[in-house]
Design a protein around this motif. Structure first.
Motif, PDB file in Angstrom:
ATOM      1  N   ASN A 238       0.836  -1.195   0.000  1.00  0.00           N
ATOM      2  CA  ASN A 238       0.000   0.000   0.000  1.00  0.00           C
ATOM      3  C   ASN A 238       0.872   1.246   0.000  1.00  0.00           C
ATOM      4  N   GLY A 239       0.386   2.310  -0.650  1.00  0.00           N
ATOM      5  CA  GLY A 239       1.138   3.566  -0.726  1.00  0.00           C
ATOM      6  C   GLY A 239       0.823   4.502   0.413  1.00  0.00           C
ATOM      7  N   GLU A 240       0.510   5.761   0.057  1.00  0.00           N
ATOM      8  CA  GLU A 240       0.407   6.793   1.090  1.00  0.00           C
ATOM      9  C   GLU A 240      -0.963   6.866   1.754  1.00  0.00           C
ATOM     10  N   GLY A 241      -1.979   6.186   1.178  1.00  0.00           N
ATOM     11  CA  GLY A 241      -3.325   6.276   1.729  1.00  0.00           C
ATOM     12  C   GLY A 241      -3.665   5.109   2.629  1.00  0.00           C
ATOM     13  N   SER A 242      -4.727   5.282   3.425  1.00  0.00           N
ATOM     14  CA  SER A 242      -5.225   4.210   4.279  1.00  0.00           C
ATOM     15  C   SER A 242      -6.399   3.541   3.587  1.00  0.00           C
ATOM     16  N   LEU A 243      -6.448   2.210   3.575  1.00  0.00           N
ATOM     17  CA  LEU A 243      -7.496   1.466   2.875  1.00  0.00           C
ATOM     18  C   LEU A 243      -8.220   0.519   3.822  1.00  0.00           C
ATOM     19  N   THR A 244      -9.494   0.315   3.564  1.00  0.00           N
ATOM     20  CA  THR A 244     -10.249  -0.766   4.195  1.00  0.00           C
ATOM     21  C   THR A 244     -10.768  -1.649   3.071  1.00  0.00           C
TER      22      THR A 244
END
Length: 727
Positions: A238-244
């Motif tokens: 994963n890069g710079e963002g937060s994911l669900t």
């Protein structure tokens, strides 16, 4: 979420593969240990050998009472401990009635040991324990190097397994987050992925947006922007963002697990070239044993040489003929090419079909989703008035269509980055939509609406677009016809480049499509196809492949792997393209992870390169033996040229190492021109930080080998910030 320090969860789900790997690791360690111990015992053996003592003129100075018995003891230790793997291999090969390299080595060292021992205990002749000891040393060293090479060729699978983290941040029903092992994840669980972390399972994003690095899985170096409803692959970063994400695949059902299984199966599968190598090895065994016997008979019976000389020649022939390099020639290339392909998103299921890819004479592409993106997009814009420009027309149309879910409306809306606010949106049943935009009445309508309202349309350009099978809609502003927008299934930007590359390789390029002749002809002309088949129903695709095969040419079929399954099975080489996370395409011989026709070119080039390496190795291994066996037998004895068993073993080991190194030099050609790797246009939503990041990645990937300095790339980055990445 860091990887487990010992063995990742995913690795435990593949015990057969890891048992196979552990077996190679154990063998490598065993050969290493035996080599060092045998080498230590060899040093005093050399000092006590009468032949070497005489060679250096120290025979009387070093000799002592019982020295031959000490020499016998040291040599016995080397023979039984160092030579045991070969004696054990001899038993196994004879039991299975498959004599091979172990048989040759065991016969050679046993003959040397038995004869020299007989001399120590009274037989007239020369002892050559030193040849026995050095022969065992070199053989152990060669096997150690081979085992390390085989292990190295399969490292890609271990690297894939280690991509998975050991645990995941599971969102609980009460809204809290709990770290759980991957084994506890189930389908539809919600998992939080923080910036910089590895994605723990295949899934679909339900919340968040980020750039995801899938390089180790797909070979795509540039991070892919992901948003809600997009799929993500377990093991990607994963890069710079937060994911669900909502989990959709875990354990053996995950993309990564299927990749590992496919690669392992391909590495272990035998090909036609492997069969050729095995056949050659068996014949070489017969030649070696027969050659040893003939050599012994000629020197002993016909030439009248002493027994020690005749035995030494026979032993040398058998040592030289050991088919180590031949046995390693193909399997190592198979292992390297399969791992190399997997690391670049090319998953090989059928080795024989993959080898045949080098001979492909025609490729049939499915159109939708393969050569095209499988979605509508704007291809042409016509202006009927000088009162408006193309960009403004797009913005007006996109502003209206942004409120509609129709595929054509979505395509028009996506074609403009900036939209105007609207009022009074209203759908026109079956004919289009209208709204107030910037105080103007804007309608986006079909040709049927124009006919209904008796609005004349005589522009020849519209008819030309329709003749190409494109869908044309019209834009009216305050009741005046201002322009037209043409849409079609978007041709992938890589398609034309891929077709050109394939035709340059002498391959005919064809297309199958269910669309009408006008659409097929337009696509064909755009990308330069040799031939196309239009209005073909899914159930008739296999018959079209068979029809092309009836011309007497080898045919590859490239499709999406779902409705193209019968055609993929019928083709000599079935290639499923753009399989994404659905890698279990049973009918395809090769699966391409990305929806990129250029990967077909890379696949065929890799097939040619792989076969080339196999042939190089086979030629080297067999050619070496053809040259060395007569030399070992004493064919040049009259000119004073003789090969000792130890030197024969050293040359044989060198042949093995050369074959191993040659296999490791196999590369996948994708082009090294850094400028060709530059993104061709700035994507919507690209931030300055993302552009700078891409520029730096390009420098890291290409700058060094292409002779660019870091300053060159920093300057390019500044240009990219100003003008977008097209510089």
């Amino acid at each position: 979420m860091e990887p487990h320090s010992d063995q990742p969860e995913l690795a435990q789900e593949h015990p057969p593969h890891h048992d196979h790997q552990n077996h190679h690791a154990h063998m490598a360690a065993d050969f290493r240990k035996r080599f060092w111990i045998a080498l230590v015992l060899t040093l005093p053996t050399l000092v006590l050998s009468p032949m070497l003592q005489e060679l250096v003129g120290l025979r009387e100075a070093i000799r002592f009472s019982g020295d031959l018995y000490v020499l016998f003891g040291l040599s016995s230790a080397v023979f039984w401990y160092g030579g045991w793997p070969f004696l054990e291999g001899l038993y196994g090969e004879l039991k299975s009635r498959q004599p091979g390299m172990m048989t040759l080595v065991a016969v050679a060292i046993t003959t040397a040991y038995a004869y020299s021992s007989a001399v120590v205990f009274g037989l007239t002749g020369k002892v050559f324990f030193w040849e026995l000891a050095t022969l065992v040393d070199v053989m152990l060293l060669g096997h150690w190097i081979e085992m390390k090479s085989v292990m190295g060729a399969s490292k890609a699978l271990e690297a894939l397994a280690k991509l998975m983290p050991s645990d995941a941040h599971k969102r609980m029903p009460d809204g809290s987050v709990k770290d759980v092992p991957l084994s506890e994840l189930a389908v539809d669980d919600r998992v939080l992925i923080k910036p910089g972390e590895k994605i723990p399972a295949d899934g679909v994003i339900v919340e968040g947006e980020s750039a995801v690095n899938e390089a180790m899985l797909t070979g795509e170096s540039t991070p892919v922007n992901k948003k809600t409803d997009d799929k993500v692959i377990g093991g990607a970063i994963n890069g710079e963002g937060s994911l669900t994400i909502a989990v959709k695949g875990t354990g053996k059902d995950s993309f990564l697990s299927q990749v590992i299984d496919l690669v392992k199966q391909a590495q272990e599968s035998k090909s036609k070239t492997q069969d050729l190598a095995n056949t050659a090895a068996k014949w070489l065994t017969v030649i070696a044993l027969g050659g040893g016997a003939i050599t012994l008979f000629i020197w002993l019976g016909l030439m009248g040489k002493e027994l020690s000389f005749a035995i030494e020649r026979a032993v040398t022939v058998m040592v030289i003929a050991c088919p180590h390099a031949l046995g390693l020639a193909v399997p190592l290339v198979v292992a390297v090419s399969t791992a190399l392909a997997a690391g670049n998103g090319l998953l090989i299921r059928n080795r024989s079909a993959f080898e045949q890819a080098r001979n492909v004479q025609a490729i049939i592409f499915d159109k939708t989703g393969t050569l095209t993106e499988g979605r509508f997009g704007v291809t042409d814009t016509l202006l009927f008035s000088q009162d408006i420009d193309e960009d403004t027309l797009h913005r007006y149309a996109a502003s209206v269509e942004a409120n509609s879910e129709h595929p054509i409306a979505r395509a028009i809306a996506d074609a403009a980055d900036n939209k105007f606010p609207i009022e009074n949106f209203r759908g026109i049943a079956g004919k289009g939509a209208e709204a107030r935009v910037e105080g103007k009445d804007v309608k986006v309508v079909s040709p049927g609406y124009l006919r209904e309202q008796n609005i004349a349309m005589t522009d020849a350009r519209v008819e030309e677009l329709k003749a190409q099978g494109k869908t044309v809609v019209f834009v009216l502003i305050d009741g005046q016809l201002q322009g037209a927008i043409a849409l079609a299934d978007i041709i992938r930007p890589e398609s034309k480049q891929a077709i050109a590359a394939l035709k340059a390789m002498g391959i005919q390029c064809m297309m199958l499509t269910g669309d009408n002749k006008q659409v097929a002809e337009w696509v064909s002309n755009q990308i330069g196809l040799d031939e196309y088949f239009a209005e073909v129903l899914p159930q008739d695709k296999a018959a079209k492949v068979k029809e092309v095969q009836s011309r007497g040419i080898l045919v590859a079929m490239t499709g999406d792997g779902v409705n193209d399954a019968p055609a993929l099975a019928q083709a000599d080489l079935g290639i499923a393209i753009g399989a994404g996370s659905d890698v279990a395409v049973e009918t395809a011989d090769v699966i391409l992870v990305r929806s990129n026709p250029l990967d077909v070119v890379a696949l065929l080039k890799l097939s040619k390169a792989t076969y080339g390496k196999m042939i190089q190795n086979l030629v080297w291994a067999t050619g070496y033996n053809a040259f060395a066996i007569p030399l070992a037998g004493g064919a040049m004895y009259a000119w004073g040229v003789l090969l000792s068993p130890a030197l024969g073993a050293a040359l044989m080991a060198a042949s093995t190492v050369i074959v191993a190194i040659n296999a490791r030099l196999l590369t996948l050609s994708r082009g090294s021109d850094a400028t060709a790797a530059m993104p061709k246009g700035k994507k919507a939503g690209d931030s300055q930080q993302q552009i700078a990041k891409r520029a730096y990645e390009l420098y890291e990937q290409h700058g060094h080998q292409d002779g660019h300095t870091k300053q060159d790339w920093l300057q390019a980055e500044q240009e990219m910030k100003k003008n977008g990445p097209q510089t």
